[in-house]
Design an enzyme around this catalytic site. Structure first.
Site, short mmCIF file in Angstrom:
data_model
loop_
_atom_site.label_atom_id
_atom_site.label_comp_id
_atom_site.label_asym_id
_atom_site.label_seq_id
_atom_site.Cartn_x
_atom_site.Cartn_y
_atom_site.Cartn_z
N TYR A 53 0.81 -1.22 0.00
CA TYR A 53 0.00 0.00 0.00
C TYR A 53 0.84 1.26 0.00
CZ TYR A 53 -3.93 -3.06 1.31
OH TYR A 53 -4.89 -4.03 1.35
N SER A 238 -13.50 -5.11 0.48
CA SER A 238 -14.32 -4.55 -0.60
C SER A 238 -15.82 -4.72 -0.36
CB SER A 238 -13.94 -5.17 -1.94
OG SER A 238 -14.29 -4.34 -3.02
N LEU A 240 -18.06 -2.61 -0.33
CA LEU A 240 -18.83 -1.71 -1.19
C LEU A 240 -18.54 -1.92 -2.67
CD1 LEU A 240 -18.62 1.64 0.83
CD2 LEU A 240 -20.38 -0.13 0.90
N LEU A 245 -21.47 -0.11 -4.78
CA LEU A 245 -22.63 -0.35 -3.93
C LEU A 245 -22.97 0.86 -3.05
CD1 LEU A 245 -21.96 -4.08 -2.99
CD2 LEU A 245 -23.91 -3.19 -4.29
N THR A 246 -22.41 2.01 -3.40
CA THR A 246 -22.82 3.26 -2.76
C THR A 246 -23.85 4.01 -3.60
OG1 THR A 246 -21.17 4.67 -3.85
CG2 THR A 246 -20.48 3.53 -1.82
N GLY A 247 -23.95 3.62 -4.87
CA GLY A 247 -24.85 4.30 -5.79
C GLY A 247 -24.22 5.48 -6.50
#
Length: 350
Positions: A53, A238, A240, A245-247
């Site tokens: 990371y 993951s 979301l 999946l937050t829109g």
């Protein structure tokens, strides 16, 4: 916040874990520290990072995330309040991890990785040391929904699991790590590590960190039984689906500063059938009076086989929503509604 046991260990972690892969790229050090402070204040005692990371992986940024976390723990003097997890890369052609050569799961590379991680994290040990992805040549995530090109090609120099496991045994005995975890691993891989440990080769794996969300429930196919019977906890990443999946990406929207707009690396979640699945789940969330991000996180947080849900955020408001999933009462009605969509849509994003 509720704590759950990691495998057969004496470690209990919060049912939400703070993921940190944005620290050093999308988040400054100060922003990362603010997230860490908030998470700890809200009962999170589990932090996940990796030598790789921040994301996206680059030579010039690699290691920043661990360094930021190390600075935070030193400044706050709170190492004893944190269950700290990091990862060593598996087989990779990227040469910046080992100073100009590819990396594998062999002794020299694992020792190099843990020593560098401990230095950056400013600690003498990590509680959970995970293999980020296998040494074997397998599809990313190791849980494809179709056979494809199997049997997979095998590398001529594939590192045997027993050889890798023996190195982790050294690290435990040296006090550098407490426990071993896997990531992006298959049912066969988890079982192989367990079998070798039971022969006395090295430490028993306690967790597997795999993607798990409303559009990828492949863990439930084979890994769920393996992990249940062998007491291996799922660390779900993951939740979301990288933001879908937050829109926020609905109907082709591309918000300024979003991961897709910045990096365009979301192809795992842009497969055929995925857009229709997102719309169905996001609409269902709203029917239950929740914003989609809260609903999707709550689904993962409250699954009985999830040891901890690894949340990620680039802002404090996003973090608030993710942490709030711990307080949602997940009902049988919600689960039945989710399962009905899953029956129709399956796993479009394995």
């Amino acid at each position: 916040m509720e704590k759950r046991r990691l495998g057969r260990t004496d470690i209990f972690v919060s049912k939400i874990c703070l993921g940190t892969m944005t620290f050093g790229e999308q988040n400054t050090e100060a922003e990362g520290h603010a997230q860490l402070d908030m998470a700890l204040d809200r009962g999170v005692n589990f932090i996940d990072t990796a030598e790789l990371y921040p994301i996206p992986p680059k030579a010039e940024t690699q290691g920043r995330t661990e360094r930021y976390i190390g600075n935070w723990m030193k400044a706050r003097g709170n190492r004893d309040k944190v269950v700290l997890a990091t990862k060593v890369v598996g087989r990779t052609a990227n040469e910046w991890f080992r100073g100009g050569r590819p990396s594998k799961l062999v002794r020299a590379d694992i020792i190099d990785a843990i020593d560098k991680s401990l230095q950056k994290l400013q600690t003498d040990h990590v509680d959970l040391y995970q293999i980020h992805f296998p040494d074997r040549l397998v599809p990313w995530g190791s849980s494809p929904t179709r056979v494809g090109k199997w049997p997979a090609k095998r590398a001529d120099d594939e590192t045997p699991v027993a050889e890798t496991l023996a190195v982790f045994d050294e690290l435990v005995k040296a006090g550098k790590i407490r426990h071993l975890g896997l990531s992006n691993e298959s049912a066969w891989g988890v079982m192989k590590f367990v079998a070798e440990a039971e022969k006395g080769v090295g430490p028993r794996v306690v967790t597997v960190q795999n993607a798990y969300n409303l559009v990828n429930r492949t863990f439930e196919v084979n890994l769920a039984e393996v992990c249940d019977r062998e007491d291996v906890g799922l660390l779900a990443y993951s939740p979301l689906a990288q933001g879908y999946l937050t829109g926020k990406y609905e109907d082709g929207a591309l918000p300024e500063g979003s991961r897709k707009q910045l990096f365009d690396r979301l192809q795992r979640y842009e497969t055929p059938g995925a857009a229709e699945a997102y719309k169905a789940y996001n609409a269902l969330a709203r029917e239950f009076g929740m914003e989609p991000a809260l609903f999707a996180n709550a689904f993962v947080t409250h699954r009985p086989f999830v040891a901890s849900n690894i949340i990620g955020a680039t802002s404090i408001p996003q973090l608030e929503v993710a942490l709030g999933s711990a307080d949602v009462t997940w009902t049988e009605e919600m689960q039945k509604a989710v399962d009905a969509i899953h029956q129709e849509r399956g796993n479009p994003c394995p």
